[in-house]
Design an enzyme around this catalytic site. Structure first.
Site, PDB file in Angstrom:
ATOM      1  N   LYS A 173       5.975 -13.998 -47.616  1.00 25.81           N
ATOM      2  CA  LYS A 173       6.487 -14.180 -48.972  1.00 25.81           C
ATOM      3  C   LYS A 173       7.955 -14.565 -48.894  1.00 25.81           C
ATOM      4  CE  LYS A 173       7.816 -10.762 -51.749  1.00 25.81           C
ATOM      5  NZ  LYS A 173       7.886  -9.801 -52.847  1.00 25.81           N
TER       6      LYS A 173
HETATM    7  C1  R5P Z   1      11.278  -6.507 -53.909  1.00 24.52           C
HETATM    8  O1  R5P Z   1      11.601  -5.603 -54.673  1.00 24.52           O
HETATM    9  C2  R5P Z   1       9.917  -6.827 -53.700  1.00 24.52           C
HETATM   10  O2  R5P Z   1       9.538  -7.323 -52.470  1.00 24.52           O
HETATM   11  C3  R5P Z   1       9.272  -7.634 -54.818  1.00 24.52           C
HETATM   12  O3  R5P Z   1       7.913  -7.403 -54.669  1.00 24.52           O
HETATM   13  C4  R5P Z   1       9.511  -9.129 -54.806  1.00 24.52           C
HETATM   14  O4  R5P Z   1      10.844  -9.463 -54.883  1.00 24.52           O
HETATM   15  C5  R5P Z   1       8.681  -9.853 -55.873  1.00 24.52           C
HETATM   16  O5  R5P Z   1       9.051  -9.475 -57.129  1.00 24.52           O
HETATM   17  P1  R5P Z   1       9.884 -10.424 -58.091  1.00 24.52           P
HETATM   18  O6  R5P Z   1       8.925 -11.520 -58.513  1.00 24.52           O
HETATM   19  O7  R5P Z   1      10.268  -9.546 -59.215  1.00 24.52           O
HETATM   20  O8  R5P Z   1      11.034 -10.977 -57.325  1.00 24.52           O
END
Ligand code: R5P
Length: 272
Positions: A173
């Site tokens: 990711k």
């Molecule tokens: C960090 O807090 C996490 O890995 C989140 O799951 C990631 O950043 C995805 O969430 P967002 O779309 O809010 O950035």
């Protein structure tokens, strides 16, 4: 690749089109009760029907998701830091693979911080987790976390994603950026994007559209869904882009159709 890993991954990325919509609600692991996630059960419940997998920690899974839910779980197993601490990159593995098996996790998620003070430690965490996960047929999602001072450009993100793939992550990711296709091309495993900070709905859908167009295998999105005033409509619109190849305009139309929004709110959204 091991059958168990492929089977679990097929629960995260739909084998029909290789894409997935993961709902991220793990933010509290270092941010505490962040806006609109103060009561995770309340936030998660209406979205469960539309999310294709759910990324969260064991504590929130146990207390805020009913065990009869069949949503695939992406269990965050790294942490040990807080927004008040000295360095967010100083993460450790916080949950064992055995615990993840007890919780019937489909995937394990861990952050790496390339270029940070604790780069080596987090990359070593990833390597160990991949070894442990592979012993039990559980894939690992590497989260390419970005420090405040680090640029979110293709050069940096491609470096982080490639290293994650080289160390054996099964899924990565990262953030969307200009020349994102180079990030995807340089990574040996599927790449999904985080949404990042809350944007106006149309911008978030635009980000999703561009990421899919440039080769992303889906999203792992949090704030741009549940911090919207229309979270259910947002996740439906995101899904429509990811799987049904809708354009931003078409997905915005479906967003409005799904919700009978008062006309003044609609005008505001249209112009942002
Ligand atoms: C960090 O807090 C996490 O890995 C989140 O799951 C990631 O950043 C995805 O969430 P967002 O779309 O809010 O950035």
């Amino acid at each position: 690749m091991d059958w168990g890993i492929r089977n679990r991954l097929s629960r995260i990325l739909n084998p029909q089109d290789g894409k997935g919509v993961m709902l991220a609600v793990d933010h509290g692991y270092f941010l505490g009760p962040t806006e609109k996630l103060e009561n995770p059960r309340k936030t998660i419940k209406p979205l469960l029907k539309y999310a294709e997998s759910l990324m969260l920690t064991r504590g929130i899974l146990r207390r805020c998701v009913d065990p009869d839910s069949d949503i695939p779980i992406v269990l965050r197993v790294s942490g040990g830091t807080s927004i008040l601490g000295e360095d967010l990159s100083n993460e450790t593995i916080t949950t064992s693979v055995e615990e993840a098996i007890k919780l019937n996790a489909s995937c394990l998620a861990l952050s790496i911080f390339v270029g940070s003070k604790y780069e080596h430690q987090t990359l070593s965490n990833l390597s160990k987790l991949v070894d442990q996960g592979e012993n039990y047929g559980i894939p690992v999602l590497a989260v390419t976390a970005v420090g405040k001072e680090m640029a979110r450009d293709a050069r940096y993100l491609a470096l982080s994603c490639r290293i994650a793939g080289e160390l054996g992550a099964h899924l990565v990711k990262t953030y969307y950026c200009e020349n994102f296709e180079n990030v995807v091309e340089g990574c040996p495993v599927p790449v999904i994007i985080a949404g990042g900070k809350k944007l106006p709905e149309k911008e978030a859908l635009n980000l999703t559209f561009n990421a899919i167009k440039d080769g992303a295998s889906g999203v792992d999105m949090g704030r741009n869904i549940w911090q919207s005033n229309y979270p259910v409509e947002m996740i439906q619109a995101v899904r429509a882009i990811v799987h049904d190849k809708l354009t931003v305009e078409e997905s915005m139309n479906s967003f409005f159709l799904n919700k009978n929004i008062r006309s003044n709110e609609l005008e505001t959204l249209k112009t942002t």
